[in-house]
Design a protein around this motif. Structure first.
Motif, PDB file in Angstrom:
ATOM      1  N   VAL A   1     -79.318 -54.256  37.880  1.00 45.71           N
ATOM      2  CA  VAL A   1     -77.997 -53.332  37.557  1.00 45.71           C
ATOM      3  C   VAL A   1     -77.408 -54.239  38.914  1.00 45.71           C
ATOM      4  O   VAL A   1     -77.650 -55.302  39.614  1.00 45.71           O
ATOM      5  CB  VAL A   1     -78.023 -52.444  38.285  1.00 45.71           C
ATOM      6  CG1 VAL A   1     -77.169 -50.998  38.626  1.00 45.71           C
ATOM      7  CG2 VAL A   1     -79.287 -51.436  37.618  1.00 45.71           C
ATOM      8  N   SER A   2     -76.380 -53.679  38.590  1.00 49.21           N
ATOM      9  CA  SER A   2     -75.419 -54.746  38.951  1.00 49.21           C
ATOM     10  C   SER A   2     -75.513 -55.332  41.322  1.00 49.21           C
ATOM     11  O   SER A   2     -75.201 -56.411  41.249  1.00 49.21           O
ATOM     12  CB  SER A   2     -73.739 -54.930  38.578  1.00 49.21           C
ATOM     13  OG  SER A   2     -73.378 -53.328  39.639  1.00 49.21           O
ATOM     14  N   ASP A   3     -76.056 -54.108  41.371  1.00 48.19           N
ATOM     15  CA  ASP A   3     -76.083 -53.889  42.951  1.00 48.19           C
ATOM     16  C   ASP A   3     -77.283 -55.131  42.989  1.00 48.19           C
ATOM     17  O   ASP A   3     -77.382 -54.697  44.132  1.00 48.19           O
ATOM     18  CB  ASP A   3     -76.375 -52.239  43.319  1.00 48.19           C
ATOM     19  CG  ASP A   3     -77.520 -52.080  42.817  1.00 48.19           C
ATOM     20  OD1 ASP A   3     -78.008 -52.670  41.675  1.00 48.19           O
ATOM     21  OD2 ASP A   3     -77.748 -51.029  42.854  1.00 48.19           O
ATOM     22  N   GLY A   4     -78.166 -55.341  42.002  1.00 46.96           N
ATOM     23  CA  GLY A   4     -79.495 -56.546  42.272  1.00 46.96           C
ATOM     24  C   GLY A   4     -80.320 -55.965  42.461  1.00 46.96           C
ATOM     25  O   GLY A   4     -81.230 -56.452  42.992  1.00 46.96           O
ATOM     26  N   THR A   5     -80.587 -54.390  42.210  1.00 47.47           N
ATOM     27  CA  THR A   5     -81.736 -53.729  42.494  1.00 47.47           C
ATOM     28  C   THR A   5     -82.210 -54.026  40.640  1.00 47.47           C
ATOM     29  O   THR A   5     -81.566 -54.345  39.786  1.00 47.47           O
ATOM     30  CB  THR A   5     -81.558 -52.450  42.614  1.00 47.47           C
ATOM     31  OG1 THR A   5     -80.863 -51.482  41.549  1.00 47.47           O
ATOM     32  CG2 THR A   5     -81.002 -52.040  43.560  1.00 47.47           C
ATOM     33  N   VAL A   6     -83.659 -54.085  40.491  1.00 50.39           N
ATOM     34  CA  VAL A   6     -84.060 -53.819  39.328  1.00 50.39           C
ATOM     35  C   VAL A   6     -85.094 -52.448  39.063  1.00 50.39           C
ATOM     36  O   VAL A   6     -85.632 -51.752  40.120  1.00 50.39           O
ATOM     37  CB  VAL A   6     -85.563 -55.094  39.298  1.00 50.39           C
ATOM     38  CG1 VAL A   6     -86.020 -54.836  37.951  1.00 50.39           C
ATOM     39  CG2 VAL A   6     -85.212 -56.061  40.222  1.00 50.39           C
TER      40      VAL A   6
ATOM     41  N   SER B   1     -84.164 -56.784  46.058  1.00 49.50           N
ATOM     42  CA  SER B   1     -82.842 -56.482  45.787  1.00 49.50           C
ATOM     43  C   SER B   1     -82.477 -57.900  45.799  1.00 49.50           C
ATOM     44  O   SER B   1     -82.837 -58.965  46.390  1.00 49.50           O
ATOM     45  CB  SER B   1     -82.802 -55.821  47.280  1.00 49.50           C
ATOM     46  OG  SER B   1     -82.554 -56.755  49.181  1.00 49.50           O
ATOM     47  N   GLY B   2     -80.877 -57.945  45.678  1.00 50.56           N
ATOM     48  CA  GLY B   2     -80.486 -59.310  45.653  1.00 50.56           C
ATOM     49  C   GLY B   2     -81.052 -59.460  43.823  1.00 50.56           C
ATOM     50  O   GLY B   2     -80.988 -61.807  44.322  1.00 50.56           O
TER      51      GLY B   2
ATOM     52  N   HIS C   1     -97.817 -58.196  32.971  1.00 50.51           N
ATOM     53  CA  HIS C   1     -96.927 -57.915  34.651  1.00 50.51           C
ATOM     54  C   HIS C   1     -95.512 -58.221  34.401  1.00 50.51           C
ATOM     55  O   HIS C   1     -95.263 -58.714  33.171  1.00 50.51           O
ATOM     56  CB  HIS C   1     -97.503 -59.338  34.785  1.00 50.51           C
ATOM     57  CG  HIS C   1     -97.146 -60.947  34.513  1.00 50.51           C
ATOM     58  ND1 HIS C   1     -97.410 -61.230  33.344  1.00 50.51           N
ATOM     59  CD2 HIS C   1     -97.027 -61.271  34.985  1.00 50.51           C
ATOM     60  CE1 HIS C   1     -97.176 -62.360  32.647  1.00 50.51           C
ATOM     61  NE2 HIS C   1     -96.817 -62.958  33.768  1.00 50.51           N
ATOM     62  N   ALA C   2     -94.774 -58.432  35.158  1.00 52.98           N
ATOM     63  CA  ALA C   2     -93.466 -59.097  35.889  1.00 52.98           C
ATOM     64  C   ALA C   2     -93.287 -59.560  36.598  1.00 52.98           C
ATOM     65  O   ALA C   2     -93.860 -59.493  37.735  1.00 52.98           O
ATOM     66  CB  ALA C   2     -92.877 -57.289  35.324  1.00 52.98           C
ATOM     67  N   LEU C   3     -92.128 -60.130  36.473  1.00 49.76           N
ATOM     68  CA  LEU C   3     -91.549 -61.266  37.422  1.00 49.76           C
ATOM     69  C   LEU C   3     -90.228 -61.038  37.963  1.00 49.76           C
ATOM     70  O   LEU C   3     -89.269 -60.289  36.914  1.00 49.76           O
ATOM     71  CB  LEU C   3     -91.354 -63.115  36.743  1.00 49.76           C
ATOM     72  CG  LEU C   3     -92.793 -63.329  36.405  1.00 49.76           C
ATOM     73  CD1 LEU C   3     -92.659 -64.717  35.300  1.00 49.76           C
ATOM     74  CD2 LEU C   3     -94.112 -63.516  37.464  1.00 49.76           C
ATOM     75  N   ALA C   4     -89.420 -61.474  39.259  1.00 47.21           N
ATOM     76  CA  ALA C   4     -88.380 -61.372  39.155  1.00 47.21           C
ATOM     77  C   ALA C   4     -87.535 -62.365  40.300  1.00 47.21           C
ATOM     78  O   ALA C   4     -88.890 -62.664  41.585  1.00 47.21           O
ATOM     79  CB  ALA C   4     -88.138 -59.903  39.973  1.00 47.21           C
ATOM     80  N   VAL C   5     -86.477 -62.583  40.086  1.00 38.96           N
ATOM     81  CA  VAL C   5     -85.848 -63.642  41.021  1.00 38.96           C
ATOM     82  C   VAL C   5     -85.002 -62.917  41.710  1.00 38.96           C
ATOM     83  O   VAL C   5     -83.697 -62.378  41.657  1.00 38.96           O
ATOM     84  CB  VAL C   5     -84.893 -64.813  40.566  1.00 38.96           C
ATOM     85  CG1 VAL C   5     -84.714 -65.532  41.505  1.00 38.96           C
ATOM     86  CG2 VAL C   5     -86.386 -65.539  39.637  1.00 38.96           C
ATOM     87  N   SER C   6     -84.925 -63.638  43.411  1.00 38.28           N
ATOM     88  CA  SER C   6     -84.375 -62.427  44.345  1.00 38.28           C
ATOM     89  C   SER C   6     -83.636 -63.402  45.234  1.00 38.28           C
ATOM     90  O   SER C   6     -83.326 -64.319  44.249  1.00 38.28           O
ATOM     91  CB  SER C   6     -85.478 -61.776  45.327  1.00 38.28           C
ATOM     92  OG  SER C   6     -85.772 -60.532  44.773  1.00 38.28           O
TER      93      SER C   6
ATOM     94  N   PRO D   1     -89.542 -66.133  43.990  1.00 35.36           N
ATOM     95  CA  PRO D   1     -89.677 -65.329  42.505  1.00 35.36           C
ATOM     96  C   PRO D   1     -91.230 -64.440  42.714  1.00 35.36           C
ATOM     97  O   PRO D   1     -91.859 -64.696  44.283  1.00 35.36           O
ATOM     98  CB  PRO D   1     -90.100 -66.404  41.718  1.00 35.36           C
ATOM     99  CG  PRO D   1     -90.782 -67.551  42.788  1.00 35.36           C
ATOM    100  CD  PRO D   1     -89.563 -67.526  43.681  1.00 35.36           C
ATOM    101  N   SER D   2     -90.786 -63.321  42.672  1.00 37.44           N
ATOM    102  CA  SER D   2     -91.989 -62.487  42.988  1.00 37.44           C
ATOM    103  C   SER D   2     -91.872 -61.767  41.696  1.00 37.44           C
ATOM    104  O   SER D   2     -92.112 -61.828  41.219  1.00 37.44           O
ATOM    105  CB  SER D   2     -91.142 -60.724  43.899  1.00 37.44           C
ATOM    106  OG  SER D   2     -90.445 -61.277  45.600  1.00 37.44           O
TER     107      SER D   2
END
Length: 832
Positions: A697-702, A731-732, A742-747, A752-753
């Motif tokens: 989402v535009s606020d940086g949350t997943v 966040s961010g 599994h899943a990945l995200a870049v903050s 990366p998390s």
């Protein structure tokens, strides 16, 4: 009778005439006419005012010749580079001035040639060889167990052992792949010692870091520095060199400065006292080249003579180890030098190489194992411009860009794939276009003209920079210097898009999903032939997609359900018919999606669960439009479901819904047509895996919804849910990816998390434990994008390098191996 007498008289007359034609007086006037002396011009004297020219230096060249018949001579001069003045000539002499260039491309051997003729006899020529300062460019340096490289943009990269801070970062952990040395820009040259490093910046300052127990960092202390510090009191420096524990610098006034350990007199000050600050080497001037070995230093003066001081520990009877500079006898017109642990090399202006010192492993290259106190010629080498020395091996760079090696090969440092020692030079196979070479103790480095390094030899501390500590007996590409711009992960294969629009693939290939025309797996990256101008890539289970800049889509691999959009399976890219003006693509297990520039969505392939969104469950071998969807900007394909991101920030889903992956809380029935995911607005990105859906989402949350095996929803539980739920602790976020479980995200900040299943190390946290909440990927630098396969993961770093981790059974990590990795490694991406 009379006819025989007449014939004899004629013969006698002819002999008399011939005799008169070459009488004593004529031979005295012109011996060449009687065949008793030299014919044509001969050269009697040839001189040059310097061998190694400084920038724009005026060099004087002179020849004296004579002609056997005293005919006037004509002199013609030519230069391979620089500016040649108008010669001043007489009937027997010629002088010319040559202006050296400010610099010459690395590896350039400068030749000036004079041709002498008398306009009657064959001409003679004489070549003069000179060198000029090398223009700034990419280069490499090898230390004991670490390596350095200067890029085209003046950045400095380091890898290997870091136990004493020799890589220039606080963290003492070794680096198996290159990392940028922080705080250093506009670097021109670098040098690597046993456990310390130097960098020369374009402003003429010198910076040092690492071990400082002998004062080799030159800062007046013996304190270790893990980050670069400026060496005080030095300016106008042109070149740097390091030995085991001492450092050397050449200034623009031709003076040499040294500091550090001095137990063998390697500082050249006449003592064996260590010096923690630079001091000038007395008695040396006009120096143009320097080199440093374990405990010895060398300098080349402008006249081409070589001067040496310190100990070489060669064991050669009668060899001296002077504590002040002494001329090396028998060397003239030298343009480059190198010195190792116990042997040294010199390149003559004519391109030949001379060697002296220890020869226990054939490192002198003369075909024997006899050590030499005087220089001997290395067998069979010509056209050499640069040399390098390791502990017991030697390298030479030819002007044609090839590399030659000889000596010890215990660790593969010859690069010839054999492990056998070489007593005469052999060409290192597979290398061309090389502009610089260097050698560590037992490893070798080469820098190509395109700025990409190659390494080979010992790798116990990661000094080859290939991501794994395994030796290599042939040159390999140093990982991560290859300019990737996008990544994609299939079930067991990986893709990378590189600058210039080429696609590279590695991993499993039994369905032709690597696109190289074969079904042979590749544990290292290989280019997909026939593809250029690519802007986007996508990978399904066993097929791959590429979007070209002309808006066409290309596909290759398995076509069991029509997912290639054509009529047949193909191990090479085929254009998907009927599609143009495409702006985005996605690939699921056995189906494919595309967004056209008018915002419509087109799908093809498997459709058993309605994942094509056309209102049916009929398989499609060619693209069909998803009815009722317009204004779409991005798509994502899961195992058996699909997502579309609308320009207004809403998300639409269709296909399988057995675990709530469509976001429909009221039913678990499949949907063959798009439905709006409730409760989501302001979405900027979507991703889909096996029964897993994700949104940023535009606020940086997943936010995630669907199946939750092994905690892949990241909400701290393992319970499925159809309602989008926020992933805790993130966040961010700027990028996301969904794998099988599994899943990945870049903050913000690029770290990366990961969360979910971790049986193959796909979370990159050094364990195989599943995580139901995000955990930081260990040891990863800031990332710009991530991708997830079934059981492996990829990250694209901001500098264009790629990291991979997880399952590697089919080489999908691209590190040349097939061992799983629970920590990120760097795939080997060859030069594009």
């Amino acid at each position: 009778m009379r006819s025989g007498l007449t014939l004899n008289l004629v013969l006698a007359a002819m002999l008399f005439v011939l005799g008169l034609g070459c009488g004593d007086s004529d031979c005295q006037r012109g011996p060449a006419r009687c065949g008793t002396g030299p014919k044509g011009p001969t050269l009697e004297e040839a001189t040059q005012s310097t061998t190694n020219a400084t920038p724009e230096e005026m060099v004087t060249l002179h020849v004296t010749a004579r002609d056997a018949d005293a005919l006037p001579l004509r002199f013609t001069w030519e230069a391979s580079t620089g500016i040649l003045g108008s010669p001043t000539s007489t009937s027997t002499t010629s002088d010319v001035l040559w202006a050296a260039p400010r610099c010459a491309p690395a590896g350039t051997r400068i030749t000036l040639t004079v041709t002498v003729t008398n306009d009657r006899d064959p001409a003679i020529s004489r070549a003069f060889y000179l060198s000029a300062r090398a223009c700034p460019g990419p280069t490499v340096a090898g230390g004991y167990r670490h390596s350095l490289a200067v890029g085209r943009d003046g950045t400095l990269l380091a890898w290997g052992d870091n136990s004493l801070g020799q890589l220039g970062v606080e963290d003492p952990a070794r680096r198996d792949t290159p990392m940028r040395v922080p705080g250093l820009l506009r670097v021109l040259d670098t040098a690597a010692g046993s456990s310390h490093s130097l960098a020369l910046r374009e402003d003429g300052t010198v910076w040092a870091w690492g071990n400082n127990s002998y004062g080799q960092l030159g800062d007046g202390t013996t304190l270790l520095h893990r980050t670069p510090v400026q060496v005080p009191g030095l300016s106008g420096v042109l070149a740097v060199a390091v030995g085991n524990v001492h450092s050397v610098a050449l200034r623009d006034d031709g003076t040499v400065w040294t500091w550090g350990g001095n137990y063998n007199g390697q500082l050249g000050d006449g003592t064996t006292t260590d010096r923690p600050v630079p001091l000038q080497v007395r008695g040396l001037s006009g120096v143009t080249r320097i080199a440093a070995g374990a405990t010895r230093s060398l300098a080349v003066r402008g006249d081409g003579t070589v001067w040496s001081w310190g100990g070489i520990s060669s064991g050669v009877p009668g060899e001296e180890s002077p504590h002040t500079p002494a001329q090396v006898p028998g060397l003239r017109h030298v343009i480059a030098v190198a010195v190792g642990t116990s042997h040294a090399l010199a390149v003559s202006g004519d391109g030949s190489v001379l060697a002296w010192g220890s020869n226990s492993r054939g490192e002198l290259g003369d075909g024997t194992l006899f050590s030499r106190s005087d220089p001997v010629q290395v067998h069979g080498l010509t056209g050499i411009t640069r040399v390098a020395t390791g502990e017991n091996h030697s390298l030479a760079l030819r002007e044609d860009g090839t590399v030659w090696a000889w000596g010890d090969n215990s660790f593969g440092q010859m690069g010839d794939g054999t492990g056998l020692p070489r007593h005469v030079p052999v060409r290192v196979p597979g290398l061309s276009g090389v502009v610089a070479v260097d050698a560590g103790d037992n490893h070798s480095l080469a820098m190509l003209g395109d700025g990409t390094p190659r390494t080979w030899g010992r790798n116990t501390d990661g000094q080859l920079g290939i991501g794994v500590p395994a030796r290599r007996q042939a040159p390999v590409q140093v990982s991560g210097l290859a300019g990737a711009t996008a990544i994609a992960a299939g079930r067991d294969h990986s893709l990378a898009l590189r600058r210039g629009g080429t696609v590279w693939a590695w991993g499993a290939n039994f369905a032709g999903q690597l696109g190289d025309g074969t079904t042979t797996r590749h544990p290292s990256a290989t280019q997909v032939p026939g593809l250029s101008g690519v802007t986007t890539i996508a990978a399904g289970d066993l097929h791959s997609l590429a979007l070209r800049e002309d808006g066409t889509v290309w596909a290759w691999g398995r076509n069991s359900s029509g997912q290639l959009g054509g009529g047949r399976e193909s191990a090479s890219p085929l254009q998907v018919p009927g599609l143009s003006g495409v702006t985005a693509i996605a690939a699921g297990r056995d189906h494919s999606l595309a967004v056209r520039e008018d915002g419509t969505v087109w799908t093809w392939g498997a459709n058993l669960s309605g994942q094509l969104g056309d209102g049916t469950t009929t398989e499609r071998g060619t693209p069909v439009q998803v009815p009722g969807l317009t204004g779409v900007v991005a798509v994502a394909a899961g195992e058996n479901h699909s997502l579309a991101l609308h320009g207004d920030g809403t998300v639409w889903a269709w296909g399988r819904n057995s675990q709530g992956e469509l976001g429909d809380r009221w039913s678990s029935l499949d949907h063959p047509s798009p439905v709006k995911v409730p409760g989501l607005t302001g979405v900027t990105a979507v991703a889909a895996g096996d029964a897993l859906s994700m949104a940023v989402v535009s606020d940086g949350t997943v936010w995630t919804w669907g199946g939750n095996h092994n905690g892949k929803l990241g909400d701290g539980t393992t319970s499925h849910h159809a309602d989008p739920m926020r992933v805790s602790g993130l966040s961010g976020v700027t990028a996301i990816a969904a794998g099988d479980h599994h899943a990945l995200a870049v903050s913000d900040g690029g770290a990366p998390s990961s969360w979910g299943d971790n049986a193959w190390g796909q979370l990159g946290d050094e364990t195989s434990l599943p995580r139901s909440v995000p955990t930081r990927v260990s040891g990863s630098a800031p990332a710009a994008a991530v991708a997830a396969g079934d059981t492996h993961s990829l990250a694209l770093l901001a500098d264009g390098t790629v990291r991979t981790w997880g399952n590697n059974a089919d080489g999908q990590l691209g590190d040349g191996m097939t061992a799983d990795r629970a920590l990120p490694v760097q795939p080997q991406l060859p030069a594009p």
